[in-house]
Design a protein around this motif. Structure first.
Motif, mmCIF file in Angstrom:
data_model
loop_
_atom_site.group_PDB
_atom_site.id
_atom_site.type_symbol
_atom_site.label_atom_id
_atom_site.label_comp_id
_atom_site.label_asym_id
_atom_site.label_seq_id
_atom_site.Cartn_x
_atom_site.Cartn_y
_atom_site.Cartn_z
ATOM 1 N N PRO A 16 0.813 -1.219 0.000
ATOM 2 C CA PRO A 16 0.000 0.000 0.000
ATOM 3 C C PRO A 16 0.844 1.265 0.000
ATOM 4 C CG PRO A 16 -0.257 -1.234 2.067
ATOM 5 C CD PRO A 16 0.644 -2.030 1.194
ATOM 6 N N LEU A 17 0.324 2.306 -0.651
ATOM 7 C CA LEU A 17 0.961 3.623 -0.576
ATOM 8 C C LEU A 17 0.657 4.218 0.801
ATOM 9 C CD1 LEU A 17 2.242 6.171 -1.968
ATOM 10 C CD2 LEU A 17 -0.102 6.834 -2.538
ATOM 11 N N LEU A 18 -0.603 4.021 1.209
ATOM 12 C CA LEU A 18 -1.050 4.559 2.495
ATOM 13 C C LEU A 18 -1.638 3.417 3.320
ATOM 14 C CD1 LEU A 18 -1.752 7.090 4.262
ATOM 15 C CD2 LEU A 18 -3.976 7.065 3.137
ATOM 16 N N GLU A 19 -1.166 3.298 4.541
ATOM 17 C CA GLU A 19 -1.726 2.278 5.428
ATOM 18 C C GLU A 19 -2.104 2.956 6.743
ATOM 19 O OE1 GLU A 19 0.605 -1.260 5.823
ATOM 20 O OE2 GLU A 19 -1.206 -2.333 6.440
ATOM 21 N N VAL A 20 -3.402 3.042 6.988
ATOM 22 C CA VAL A 20 -3.901 3.688 8.195
ATOM 23 C C VAL A 20 -4.300 2.567 9.155
ATOM 24 C CG1 VAL A 20 -5.756 5.162 9.101
ATOM 25 C CG2 VAL A 20 -4.699 5.703 6.897
ATOM 26 N N ARG A 43 -6.466 0.715 3.757
ATOM 27 C CA ARG A 43 -5.254 0.738 2.926
ATOM 28 C C ARG A 43 -5.575 1.301 1.567
ATOM 29 N NH1 ARG A 43 -3.019 -5.329 3.438
ATOM 30 N NH2 ARG A 43 -2.575 -5.268 5.649
ATOM 31 N N LEU A 44 -4.576 1.914 0.976
ATOM 32 C CA LEU A 44 -4.752 2.448 -0.379
ATOM 33 C C LEU A 44 -3.502 2.106 -1.183
ATOM 34 C CD1 LEU A 44 -6.118 4.264 -2.507
ATOM 35 C CD2 LEU A 44 -5.240 6.244 -1.280
ATOM 36 N N ALA A 66 -6.097 14.476 9.907
ATOM 37 C CA ALA A 66 -5.049 13.916 10.771
ATOM 38 C C ALA A 66 -3.829 13.494 9.942
ATOM 39 C CB ALA A 66 -5.596 12.731 11.557
ATOM 40 N N LEU A 67 -4.060 13.055 8.699
ATOM 41 C CA LEU A 67 -2.938 12.659 7.839
ATOM 42 C C LEU A 67 -2.148 13.867 7.375
ATOM 43 C CD1 LEU A 67 -4.743 10.260 5.314
ATOM 44 C CD2 LEU A 67 -3.744 9.706 7.525
ATOM 45 N N ASP A 84 3.964 5.483 2.240
ATOM 46 C CA ASP A 84 5.203 4.943 1.685
ATOM 47 C C ASP A 84 6.214 4.641 2.790
ATOM 48 O OD1 ASP A 84 5.851 4.104 -0.759
ATOM 49 O OD2 ASP A 84 6.571 6.025 -1.531
ATOM 50 N N GLY A 85 5.735 4.103 3.873
ATOM 51 C CA GLY A 85 6.613 3.709 4.979
ATOM 52 C C GLY A 85 6.917 4.828 5.972
ATOM 53 N N VAL A 86 6.560 6.086 5.652
ATOM 54 C CA VAL A 86 6.865 7.192 6.577
ATOM 55 C C VAL A 86 5.678 7.391 7.523
ATOM 56 C CG1 VAL A 86 7.322 9.686 6.769
ATOM 57 C CG2 VAL A 86 8.330 8.368 4.891
ATOM 58 N N GLU A 87 5.950 7.343 8.821
ATOM 59 C CA GLU A 87 4.876 7.506 9.808
ATOM 60 C C GLU A 87 4.479 8.984 9.886
ATOM 61 O OE1 GLU A 87 3.083 5.183 11.808
ATOM 62 O OE2 GLU A 87 2.003 7.058 11.881
ATOM 63 N N LEU A 88 3.209 9.275 9.621
ATOM 64 C CA LEU A 88 2.747 10.665 9.632
ATOM 65 C C LEU A 88 2.274 11.097 11.016
ATOM 66 C CD1 LEU A 88 0.660 10.665 6.307
ATOM 67 C CD2 LEU A 88 2.985 11.503 6.616
ATOM 68 N N VAL A 89 1.813 10.120 11.823
ATOM 69 C CA VAL A 89 1.300 10.494 13.152
ATOM 70 C C VAL A 89 2.488 10.854 14.048
ATOM 71 C CG1 VAL A 89 0.068 9.677 15.211
ATOM 72 C CG2 VAL A 89 -0.748 9.048 12.925
ATOM 73 N N GLY A 90 2.422 12.048 14.605
ATOM 74 C CA GLY A 90 3.488 12.493 15.501
ATOM 75 C C GLY A 90 4.653 13.143 14.780
#
Ligand code: ATP
Ligand code: SF4
Ligand code: MG
Length: 337
Positions: A16-20, A43-44, A66-67, A84-90
């Motif tokens: 996935p590009l995006l995994e929430v 997932r997207l 939030a993203l 893409d593997g980068v954590e956006l939360v925090g």
């Protein structure tokens, strides 16, 4: 309603590009905690269009804000959203600003409010390009005209020099999309981006988004109240209820093999949709739960015709069939679906 345009391939065949996962957002509000997003997971895959649908207040906008790091300081965000593997939360503000626009861009409902009324549209696009790409002014202006052409604005060289008030609502939304495309994002989020437009202009903007998604291999999240729109354009669907994803599948799979009683109730309006291609979500008897006092167990329980005592336990969102996730103890049977 036509779902021909939606492909029948499963939701995710590639990374996935995006995994929430288990995303939660709560607000401090007048001495109470508002639980706006409550364990949202989806997932997207790259290059696909995902529709997020659900009643007003189900957390669609808060979930994508939030993203993007676009929530007020009263919000607390936990869980995970990896692009893409980068954590956006925090993510620290500075890094979030770098991702926003460059990797993820967003188009909101009201272009009149999002555009600067005192600045020519071409200059606004040029600025957006230069904020993320190392181009000199002349090259960025040339790219801005190309983008105006890409979003199919007639006479782009002339429009470049105009102010937002000289453009129609549909043209302004095309300009907003051009700004969003400035940094060539991998993910474009359209939050009710066509809601304020008339039906013909809405269809033109949706066709444009679909064309851009395919040509640029860009993933799109389409947030909409309009089930017909979601079904016609998006390849995957997430149905949200009380801040959770309650069903998630490829569009055709979801429409043909609906499992979640809430989705079933939403789709109860299909005959209406056939008559009226752009019907809004139907009214389901009862009210969504109070987000500052969520009930125990399944949040749909007070309104669900299939509820049993077991539903006092919260059902997990599991992949019960390949590419089809749902959160329900008593899924709709095929025969009655
Ligand atoms: N800043 C805030 N403070 C407190 N509560 C908020 C705040 N922003 C949103 N909420 C609440 O969070 C919940 C989810 O809101 P959200 O805007 O995500 O809903 P939505 O699904 O996008 O609805 P709509 O379809 O009407 O746009 C709502 O109950 C809303 O009132
Ligand atoms: S878990 Fe129970 S209450 Fe929730 S949707 Fe399924 S049947 Fe209805
Ligand atoms: Mg919203």
């Amino acid at each position: 309603m036509s779902i021909e345009r939606a492909t029948r391939t499963p939701v995710v065949e590639t990374t996935p590009l995006l995994e929430v996962s288990d995303l939660r957002v709560r607000f401090r509000h007048r001495g109470r905690q508002v639980h706006a997003v409550n364990g949202l997971s989806y997932r997207l895959a790259p290059g696909r269009m995902l529709a997020i649908v659900g009643e007003s207040g189900s957390g669609k906008s808060v979930g994508v804000r939030a993203l993007l790091g676009l929530l007020p300081p009263t919000a607390t965000v936990t869980g995970s959203a990896r692009l893409d593997g980068v954590e956006l939360v925090g993510l620290p503000d500075k890094e979030m600003r770098r991702h926003r626009g460059a990797d993820i861009a967003v188009v909101f409902q009201d272009p009149a409010r999002s555009l600067n009324p005192t600045m020519r549209v071409g200059d606004q696009i040029t600025e957006a390009i230069r904020a993320h790409r190392d181009l000199d002014r002349a090259a960025a202006r040339e790219r801005a005209v190309e983008l105006l052409r890409l979003v199919r604005l007639a006479a782009p060289e002339q429009r470049f020099h105009e102010y937002p008030h000289q453009l129609s609502g549909g043209m302004r939304q095309r300009v907003m999309i051009a700004i969003a495309l400035g940094a060539e994002p991998r993910l474009l989020i359209a939050d009710e981006a066509t809601t304020s437009l008339d039906v013909t202009t809405q269809a033109q903007i949706m066709d444009l988004l679909l064309d851009l998604q395919r040509r640029l291999n860009m993933a799109v999240i389409l947030i909409s109240h309009d089930l017909g729109l979601a079904a016609s354009y998006a390849q995957d669907v997430v149905v949200m209820y009380a801040g959770r994803a309650v069903e998630h599948a490829a569009t055709a799979e979801l429409f043909e093999h609906v499992r979640m009683p809430y989705t079933r109730a939403l789709l109860g309006a299909i005959p209406t949709l056939e008559r009226e291609a752009h019907a809004l979500l139907p009214v389901i008897p009862g009210q969504p739960p109070d987000l500052s006092a969520l009930p125990e167990g399944c949040p749909f329980r007070p309104r669900c015709p299939s509820a049993t005592e077991r539903c006092a336990q919260e059902p997990p969102l599991d992949e019960h069939e390949p590419g089809h996730w749902w959160a329900c103890w008593h899924p709709v049977e095929e025969a009655s679906a």
